[in-house]
Write a protein that holds these residues in place. Sequence first.
Motif, short mmCIF file in Angstrom:
data_model
loop_
_atom_site.label_atom_id
_atom_site.label_comp_id
_atom_site.label_asym_id
_atom_site.label_seq_id
_atom_site.Cartn_x
_atom_site.Cartn_y
_atom_site.Cartn_z
N LYS A 65 83.33 -16.91 135.06
CA LYS A 65 82.23 -16.27 134.66
C LYS A 65 82.28 -14.98 136.04
CE LYS A 65 79.08 -19.93 135.40
NZ LYS A 65 77.92 -21.14 135.66
N LEU A 66 82.69 -14.99 137.20
CA LEU A 66 83.04 -13.72 137.52
C LEU A 66 84.18 -12.56 137.41
CD1 LEU A 66 82.48 -11.46 139.95
CD2 LEU A 66 84.67 -13.29 141.27
N LYS A 67 85.38 -13.53 136.56
CA LYS A 67 86.36 -12.12 135.58
C LYS A 67 85.13 -11.89 134.49
CE LYS A 67 90.51 -12.81 133.36
NZ LYS A 67 92.02 -13.78 133.01
N ILE A 68 84.08 -12.28 133.79
CA ILE A 68 83.80 -11.71 132.72
C ILE A 68 83.57 -10.84 133.56
CG2 ILE A 68 81.58 -12.61 130.98
CD1 ILE A 68 83.55 -14.80 130.72
N LYS A 69 82.56 -11.04 134.06
CA LYS A 69 81.43 -9.36 134.51
C LYS A 69 82.26 -8.84 135.41
CE LYS A 69 79.49 -12.83 137.03
NZ LYS A 69 78.06 -13.80 138.22
N LYS A 70 83.87 -8.59 136.33
CA LYS A 70 84.18 -7.83 136.15
C LYS A 70 84.69 -6.95 135.47
CE LYS A 70 85.94 -8.91 140.84
NZ LYS A 70 86.59 -9.47 141.83
N SER A 71 85.06 -8.15 133.93
CA SER A 71 85.71 -7.32 132.99
C SER A 71 84.85 -7.07 131.96
CB SER A 71 86.62 -8.10 132.07
OG SER A 71 85.31 -8.59 131.33
N LEU A 72 83.63 -6.83 132.42
CA LEU A 72 82.59 -5.21 131.24
C LEU A 72 81.77 -4.89 132.89
CD1 LEU A 72 80.22 -8.66 130.28
CD2 LEU A 72 81.59 -7.33 129.00
N GLY A 73 81.98 -4.90 133.70
CA GLY A 73 82.12 -4.12 135.01
C GLY A 73 80.53 -4.40 134.89
N LEU A 74 80.42 -5.51 135.35
CA LEU A 74 79.10 -5.43 135.91
C LEU A 74 78.87 -7.10 136.83
CD1 LEU A 74 77.07 -5.87 131.79
CD2 LEU A 74 77.27 -4.37 133.64
N ILE A 82 73.12 8.29 139.77
CA ILE A 82 72.70 8.16 138.14
C ILE A 82 74.19 8.44 138.00
CG2 ILE A 82 71.74 8.41 135.91
CD1 ILE A 82 69.28 9.19 137.35
N ALA A 83 74.65 8.11 137.10
CA ALA A 83 76.07 8.08 136.49
C ALA A 83 76.42 8.23 135.01
CB ALA A 83 77.51 7.05 136.92
N PHE A 84 77.21 8.87 134.45
CA PHE A 84 76.90 8.74 133.21
C PHE A 84 78.13 8.62 132.09
CE2 PHE A 84 74.27 11.85 134.92
CZ PHE A 84 73.23 12.01 134.01
N VAL A 85 78.50 8.83 131.11
CA VAL A 85 79.24 8.09 130.77
C VAL A 85 80.54 9.48 129.89
CG1 VAL A 85 80.13 6.99 128.03
CG2 VAL A 85 78.81 5.93 129.75
N GLU A 86 80.96 9.73 129.68
CA GLU A 86 81.72 10.75 129.34
C GLU A 86 82.36 10.86 127.65
OE1 GLU A 86 85.76 13.51 129.74
OE2 GLU A 86 85.77 12.15 130.94
N SER A 87 82.10 9.40 127.29
CA SER A 87 82.47 9.71 125.72
C SER A 87 82.75 8.03 125.40
CB SER A 87 83.95 10.40 125.15
OG SER A 87 85.07 9.68 124.93
N LEU A 88 82.47 8.03 124.03
CA LEU A 88 82.32 6.71 123.19
C LEU A 88 83.88 5.35 124.09
CD1 LEU A 88 80.95 4.29 122.62
CD2 LEU A 88 82.06 4.91 120.09
N ASP A 89 84.96 6.81 124.14
CA ASP A 89 86.21 6.14 124.10
C ASP A 89 86.37 5.63 125.32
OD1 ASP A 89 86.91 5.81 121.51
OD2 ASP A 89 87.62 8.16 122.11
N ASN A 112 84.10 3.90 132.57
CA ASN A 112 83.31 4.55 132.97
C ASN A 112 82.24 3.14 133.89
OD1 ASN A 112 83.39 7.27 131.39
ND2 ASN A 112 83.62 6.99 132.12
N ILE A 113 81.93 2.53 133.27
CA ILE A 113 81.15 1.67 133.81
C ILE A 113 82.02 0.91 134.75
CG2 ILE A 113 81.88 -1.01 131.72
CD1 ILE A 113 78.75 -1.20 131.35
N THR A 114 83.53 0.55 133.78
CA THR A 114 83.96 -0.70 135.33
C THR A 114 84.42 0.33 136.60
OG1 THR A 114 85.60 0.41 134.42
CG2 THR A 114 85.06 -1.56 133.80
N PHE A 161 73.06 6.01 129.18
CA PHE A 161 74.32 5.97 127.98
C PHE A 161 73.21 5.74 126.73
CE2 PHE A 161 74.41 1.58 128.36
CZ PHE A 161 73.94 1.27 127.28
N LEU A 162 72.59 5.27 126.88
CA LEU A 162 70.85 5.37 126.09
C LEU A 162 70.52 6.84 126.33
CD1 LEU A 162 69.85 1.93 126.19
CD2 LEU A 162 71.48 2.71 124.71
N PRO A 163 69.85 7.37 125.03
CA PRO A 163 69.46 8.59 125.04
C PRO A 163 68.65 9.16 125.56
CG PRO A 163 69.54 7.76 122.43
CD PRO A 163 69.81 6.44 123.67
#
Length: 555
Positions: free
Chosen positions: A291-300, A232-239, A244-246, A209-211
């Motif tokens: 910790k796991l819940k936070i990482k899952k919520s971030l998709g990481l 490699i996967a991409f992001v459709e939009s900011l919204d 996308n990441i999750t 997603f970074l340029p």
Amino acid sequence: MLSPLAAFLKAVEEQPNQVYLRQPVNGRYQDYTWSEVSEISKNIAYQLRTLGVEKGDRVALWSKNCAQWVMADIAIMMAGAVCVPLYPGQSKSSAQYVLEHSGAKVLFLGIHDNESDVIDAVPNELTTIGFPYYKGPVSHQWDELAVQQADDSFKVDSPDLDDLMTLVYTSGTTGQPKGAMHTHGGFAFAANNLVEQVGMTNSDRTLSFLPLAHVAERVIVEGQSFYGWFSIAFVESLDTFNDNITEVRPTMFFAVPRLWSKFQEGVLAKLGGQEKLDKLLRIPLLSSFIKLKIKKSLGLDKSVRCGCGASPMPKALLDWYDRIGLPIYEGYGMTENLCYGTRNDSDGRSIGSAGRPYNRNEVKISEEGEILFKSPSLMKGYYKDPEKTQEAFVDGYYRTGDKGIIDENGFLHITGRLKELFKTTKGKYIAPAPIEALLTSHEYIEQACVMGSGRDQPIAVLELSETARGLDKAAVEKEVLDHLEATNSQLEHHEHMSTLVLTQLMWTVEAGLITPTLKIKREAVESRYLMLADDKSKGIIWGPEETASKEHQAA
């Protein structure tokens, strides 16, 4: 050593049916296998040839990240041409300068936030090819060209490692951007060595997603994929970013400090603040679950390699991610060396430093304190600018313009920019970067710019974070002044600040306050805010888009 194109074609041969690129369209991912990417790219390369593109010609690429961006880059290599990427959000004048200066014959156009600005910037006589998501006028449509099979007589180019691969124009914090010339060999060296040292494999996946116009994303994501053979996967939009990441759950994720800071803000907002998180993490039975819940919520939750670059990440933020079990590893590099500089990762980490050099990358400090780099990934020079090229090198080393030191353990510490140093009326030099790092360690401060050449003491302009925006101004001022006192206690007396300018205006590319690579345009920030404070000013001053809270300004 295989060229990037040869490495890609080797992957096509070895794993033709494995998914390579994933492009979201209307909420669903469209997958392209390695063989499909190869076929589409070859068809586009053939069409470039029919449009008059010959070996060595420049072809420009202006779009947000998408699967077609990577396919177009591969097609440009297959046609033997030189890729000239432009940044999404690049100004009209800057884009026109790059197109003219590079002599681009064809321009690919894709996703943009403001298509009208792009349409105005494109010269009428330039041949254009529109990606599926671009709605402006173009000479040809990608979808129509991509399905036209390449003629049997068309041969994919086999570039020599010394051939020019790309012109990467600097973002231009001052003056016109410069075109760094990079060869296939230099790119191959950087990307291949990164794969070996980072440990990427074909079972990995990442989210881009970074340029891609910036060398960091181009080498770390696209470049590594040619040699590591991952998807490699991409992001459709900011919204749709969070969705996308999750869904992708990348194993490698590279971002900038601003995004890591916003992730933190989002987590704390959901949990009810840092105090509550601290309490939960102190409970043994709950800590691992939280910790796991936070990482899952971030998709990481599947990420084993989280990186950060572009600017230093505050130590407090690095510590916060360490505490939740998601260590962020910083890297340091620049356009001119394809970001093949130093890494601060699990093989050797020192928080607060820029890390140790990558393999076969020589780093030394000049007598003036300047950081110098030397490796096969260095640019061949600036396009059509022998004078600037000569200035950029000394004894074969690239002059970074950054000041630094190397400690006894081999870790590089960046202490500021040579050209950013300024002198106060007391004859003392001020290095803004270390002071800015201390200021941005507070959750209320998104970015900081320290200035004050020719003044008694430096002042700082602070962009408030999303957490602070909209809060009671008196409370914000008190918190920031307390932080200022704590910051000053860590500085030499001549570095102390008595005045802070606060702004809720977001520093964006569109506002002209940062570059497309998210570097602060100091001259622009100074011209907007420096006049608000004189040497007699004390305390908090609000930016011109805000009303100052008079009763909370110190006398």
